[in-house]
Each structure stands twice: as C-alpha cells, then as structure tokens.
Design a protein around this motif. Structure first.
Motif, short mmCIF file in Angstrom:
data_model
loop_
_atom_site.label_atom_id
_atom_site.label_comp_id
_atom_site.label_asym_id
_atom_site.label_seq_id
_atom_site.Cartn_x
_atom_site.Cartn_y
_atom_site.Cartn_z
N LYS A 79 45.56 6.31 -5.11
CA LYS A 79 45.98 5.34 -6.13
C LYS A 79 46.39 6.01 -7.44
O LYS A 79 46.90 5.34 -8.34
CB LYS A 79 44.85 4.34 -6.39
N GLY A 80 46.17 7.33 -7.54
CA GLY A 80 46.54 8.04 -8.76
C GLY A 80 45.61 7.78 -9.92
O GLY A 80 46.03 7.88 -11.08
N ILE A 81 44.35 7.47 -9.64
CA ILE A 81 43.41 7.14 -10.71
C ILE A 81 42.20 8.08 -10.69
O ILE A 81 41.18 7.78 -11.34
CB ILE A 81 42.93 5.68 -10.61
N SER A 82 42.29 9.18 -9.98
CA SER A 82 41.16 10.11 -9.89
C SER A 82 40.98 10.84 -11.22
O SER A 82 41.90 10.98 -12.02
CB SER A 82 41.40 11.12 -8.77
N SER A 83 39.76 11.31 -11.45
CA SER A 83 39.49 12.08 -12.65
C SER A 83 40.19 13.43 -12.54
O SER A 83 40.40 13.95 -11.44
CB SER A 83 37.98 12.28 -12.83
N VAL A 84 40.55 13.99 -13.67
CA VAL A 84 41.27 15.27 -13.68
C VAL A 84 40.56 16.25 -14.61
O VAL A 84 39.77 15.85 -15.47
CB VAL A 84 42.74 15.08 -14.13
N VAL A 85 40.85 17.51 -14.42
CA VAL A 85 40.22 18.55 -15.22
C VAL A 85 40.74 18.51 -16.65
O VAL A 85 41.94 18.34 -16.89
CB VAL A 85 40.50 19.94 -14.59
N ASP A 86 39.85 18.66 -17.60
CA ASP A 86 40.25 18.74 -19.01
C ASP A 86 40.74 20.16 -19.26
O ASP A 86 39.95 21.10 -19.38
CB ASP A 86 39.06 18.41 -19.90
N GLU A 87 42.04 20.32 -19.34
CA GLU A 87 42.65 21.66 -19.46
C GLU A 87 42.62 22.12 -20.91
O GLU A 87 43.63 22.13 -21.61
CB GLU A 87 44.08 21.65 -18.92
N THR A 88 41.47 22.52 -21.35
CA THR A 88 41.37 23.06 -22.70
C THR A 88 42.07 24.41 -22.77
O THR A 88 42.31 25.06 -21.75
CB THR A 88 39.90 23.24 -23.11
N ASP A 89 42.40 24.81 -23.98
CA ASP A 89 43.08 26.09 -24.17
C ASP A 89 42.26 27.25 -23.59
O ASP A 89 42.77 28.11 -22.89
CB ASP A 89 43.33 26.31 -25.67
N GLY A 90 40.96 27.25 -23.85
CA GLY A 90 40.11 28.33 -23.36
C GLY A 90 40.00 28.34 -21.85
O GLY A 90 40.02 29.41 -21.23
N SER B 50 46.02 16.40 -20.28
CA SER B 50 47.00 16.95 -21.21
C SER B 50 46.54 16.87 -22.66
O SER B 50 47.29 17.20 -23.56
CB SER B 50 48.33 16.20 -21.05
N SER B 51 45.33 16.42 -22.89
CA SER B 51 44.92 16.12 -24.25
C SER B 51 44.73 17.35 -25.13
O SER B 51 44.88 17.27 -26.33
CB SER B 51 43.61 15.32 -24.22
N SER B 52 44.40 18.50 -24.53
CA SER B 52 44.15 19.66 -25.36
C SER B 52 44.81 20.91 -24.84
O SER B 52 44.50 22.01 -25.25
CB SER B 52 42.63 19.88 -25.46
N ALA B 53 45.74 20.76 -23.90
CA ALA B 53 46.34 21.93 -23.28
C ALA B 53 47.52 22.43 -24.09
O ALA B 53 48.22 21.66 -24.75
CB ALA B 53 46.83 21.57 -21.87
N PRO B 54 47.78 23.77 -24.09
CA PRO B 54 48.93 24.31 -24.78
C PRO B 54 50.25 23.90 -24.12
O PRO B 54 51.28 23.85 -24.76
CB PRO B 54 48.72 25.83 -24.68
N TYR B 55 50.19 23.63 -22.84
CA TYR B 55 51.38 23.15 -22.12
C TYR B 55 51.06 21.80 -21.50
O TYR B 55 50.04 21.64 -20.84
CB TYR B 55 51.77 24.14 -21.02
N LEU B 56 51.88 20.79 -21.76
CA LEU B 56 51.62 19.46 -21.25
C LEU B 56 52.38 19.25 -19.94
O LEU B 56 53.59 19.12 -19.94
CB LEU B 56 52.06 18.41 -22.28
N PRO B 57 51.68 19.19 -18.82
CA PRO B 57 52.35 19.01 -17.54
C PRO B 57 52.71 17.56 -17.30
O PRO B 57 52.09 16.66 -17.88
CB PRO B 57 51.30 19.45 -16.53
N ASN B 58 53.71 17.29 -16.46
CA ASN B 58 53.88 15.92 -16.04
C ASN B 58 52.83 15.63 -14.97
O ASN B 58 52.23 16.53 -14.40
CB ASN B 58 55.31 15.66 -15.55
N ASN B 59 52.61 14.36 -14.70
CA ASN B 59 51.52 14.00 -13.80
C ASN B 59 51.79 14.34 -12.34
O ASN B 59 50.89 14.20 -11.51
CB ASN B 59 51.19 12.51 -13.95
N SER B 60 52.99 14.75 -12.01
CA SER B 60 53.26 15.20 -10.65
C SER B 60 52.61 16.56 -10.39
O SER B 60 52.35 16.92 -9.25
CB SER B 60 54.77 15.29 -10.39
N GLN B 61 52.35 17.32 -11.45
CA GLN B 61 51.59 18.55 -11.29
C GLN B 61 50.09 18.28 -11.24
O GLN B 61 49.36 18.90 -10.48
CB GLN B 61 51.89 19.53 -12.44
N VAL B 62 49.65 17.34 -12.05
CA VAL B 62 48.21 17.06 -12.16
C VAL B 62 47.73 16.14 -11.04
O VAL B 62 46.68 16.36 -10.45
CB VAL B 62 47.90 16.43 -13.53
N ARG B 63 48.51 15.11 -10.72
CA ARG B 63 48.08 14.10 -9.76
C ARG B 63 48.88 14.10 -8.46
O ARG B 63 48.64 13.27 -7.59
CB ARG B 63 48.15 12.70 -10.39
#
Length: 357
Positions: A36-47, A217-230
């Motif tokens: 359904k595309g509603i799964s939790s995702v990793v918080d991609e912090t800069d570190g 995408s909230s804290s990442a240096p590069y913001l991916p589209n959701n096709s990469q994340v989900r």
C-alpha cells in the motif's frame, strides 16, 4: 522469437497463499504496508548516510576502484550510490555487488560508452527500442500513486521488439526513468523547504510543529523521490487478445527478471496482475516462479472482469485514482503514446538544463 513451454518451472496462485500462511504476523503486516506504500522508512540523517556511503566504498577492492567509473565513488554527488543502498536495505556489501553487476549489464546491452555514464539517456537507446512504448506495451504513467511511487504499465500483447536485447535496454531505461524522477525530486525539494520554514515559524512562536514530510527525506542531504524509498507499482494486464504462443516468451522473461534481481537498483513494492484464460494456466505461474518469493508476496491478482469494477475498486483501495488510470484499465486517462515519448525526452532535457544552471 516468443517461446512457450508447458514444462517450465511454475508457482501457482495456491502456492502463494501457502507462502503467505507461513509468514509471521510482523512480516505479514510489513508486506501489506509495503504493497500500500505506507510502510515506515529509514530516517536518512546526514550522519547515517555518510557512514553507509563510507562503508560502501570500503567494499570495493583496489582493482575494482581502478576499473569502475568515477561516479561510483563521487563524494560530492552520492545520488548514484544511494540508490543501491536503498535497494539493498542499506547493506553496503550487497549494494556494492549490485552496483558492479548493473555496470556490467549496462555495458552488455548498451556498450562501454553508455555504461561509463551514471544514467542511461533516451538517446542511448537504439532505433526501435521505444516502439513498445509507442505501441502502449510498456510505459510509466505521468502521475504517481498516493505514496509518490511511479506506476509502470505493461500490456504484453503490445510489446514490439526485434530482439530480446531491445526489451532489456528498454527495461533498464524505464527503471532509471522511475528512479531519476527529476520533476518529483524538485517538488519534494520545495516541500522540504516549505517544511523548514513552517518549523522555524512555529519555533519562533513557541508552538509545536507536526511535520507531514516523509521521514525518509526530512534530514537527508539528497532528497530521493519515493520510487527509490518505497519502490514502484507495476500493473500487468491484457486486453483479451493475448495469444499465449505468440506473446509469451519465457527466455525474455528470464532476461528481464534476472536484470531486476541481480542488477537493477529498482524495487517492485506492489505488482497487480490482471490477465485471463490460458495465460493464468501457463504464463502467470512461470512468471511467479521467476519473480521469486519476495516479489510474489507483493503480487495482487485479479480475474478478468469485463465491467472492470473489481479492478477499479482494488486500485482505489491502493491509492490509485480512476483519473490516473488508462481507459484500457477502466480509468479516465486518454494516452497519446507518441506524446509519452516526447515527454520523456523533454523531462530529460529539463533535468540536464537544471543541473547546468
């Protein structure tokens, strides 16, 4: 060219149901949310990302580093490497092996000159490679589902190709087209900046701020589209004219699924299969075998229904609106496939112009 076998390995729909019964509760919930595309995702912090990128680069031997393209190890633009980390759930070893395999696949189907570039251009395709798109056989819808995932449509009856390599090149190109969705990335960048402004305003007023921005995408240096994340959504269908002996080509299916499993930085998080008749009995079980267990758990199947009500209802439940679906799937969207090709060309030109600024 097409080939069909009655003795090829098979997985029946009943086998999928048995596999689903074997899942534990947490895996069942995870897969349902991924579909359904509603799964939790990793918080991609800069570190977090920088640490994973360093681990990834350490996985390559010195010989590999000297023979592989420079964009594999680009410190300033890590967009390419991040795709593979996301595809492999941030496992540096698996990501590094898939990067090498993908480079070799691009070299095989496009040649070394194209493989040395981080992205396949539409101009790298050969004459006739886009005929399947122009004929409505495989293409990416202009809209996204509610989770921002690209939606790829495939109607095997309308595939047009002179050899299997042409379809392999198209599959690679369309996969990258979903993953390098520049317009979606720009929209997400604006959303990210808007989120930051609202957060700063709330802080100045001493108020709490509740973000609606995707945590990936909230804290990442590069913001991916959701096709990469989900991942992406695939819809396989026919129009009641599927000729099993003419259109089913198990050797081509093997090539395309091998590319997906072994090389491409692409994740199919949901696959809808809407076919009929003999196709169910022979073609679909073979495809299900090739997909492997993980993809099979993300497959939704539908019996052919002439009024299309069952399928449309299922799509709405999955967050895909009727106005975003082609008429062939019971939707309202009228598609000019020559315009689809022109839009892909224009999108690529817009992206390169933006990067040049």
């Amino acid at each position: 060219m097409p080939s069909c076998s009655l003795t090829a390995p098979r997985v029946e729909i009943e086998d999928i149901l048995k596999e689903q019964e074997e899942l534990n509760e947490s895996d069942r919930i995870r897969i349902t949310e991924e579909i359904k595309g509603i799964s939790s995702v990793v918080d991609e912090t800069d570190g977090f990302l920088r640490g994973k990128l360093d681990e990834l680069r350490d996985e390559f031997t010195q010989d590999e580093k000297s023979s592989l393209p420079a964009y594999f190890f680009d410190d300033k633009d890590s967009e390419y490497a991040l795709m593979f980390l996301r595809r492999e759930n941030y496992d540096p070893k698996k990501a590094s092996r898939k990067m090498i395999s993908y480079f070799q696949s691009k070299k095989k189907y496009f040649g070394l000159e194209t493989a040395l570039k981080p992205r396949v251009s539409i101009h790298d395709l050969q004459d006739g490679d886009l005929d399947t798109v122009r004929n409505g056989g495989m293409f990416v819808l202009p809209s996204r589902d509610r989770s921002g995932r690209s939606m790829l449509i495939s109607n095997r009856e309308n595939w047009v190709y002179t050899d299997r390599q042409a379809m392999a090149r198209l599959w690679i190109y369309l996969g990258e087209y979903c993953l390098f969705d520049h317009k979606h990335q720009q929209q997400q960048q604006k959303k990210h900046h808007h989120h930051n402004r609202e957060q700063q305003d709330c802080a100045a007023e001493g108020a709490d701020y509740h973000s609606t921005v995707d945590p990936a995408s909230s804290s990442a240096p590069y913001l991916p589209n959701n096709s990469q994340v989900r991942g992406i959504v695939c819809i396989l269908h026919d129009s009641s004219k599927y000729d099993l002996w003419k259109h089913h080509d198990r050797k081509l299916d093997k090539i395309l699924t091998d590319l997906y499993h072994k090389s491409m930085p692409l994740t199919v998080s949901c696959m809808h299969i809407w076919l009929k008749g003999m196709v169910w009995q022979i073609a679909v079980p073979f495809l299900l075998f090739l997909f492997g267990r993980e993809i099979r758990q993300h497959v939704q199947t539908y019996k052919h229904n002439n009024d299309k009500c069952i399928f449309i209802a299922a799509m709405k439940e999955q967050g895909i609106n009727t106005e975003d679906l082609p008429k062939a799937l019971g939707g309202d969207l009228v598609i000019d496939f020559q315009q689809v090709v022109e839009d892909m060309i224009n999108s690529e030109e817009d992206e390169f112009e933006t990067k040049a600024q």
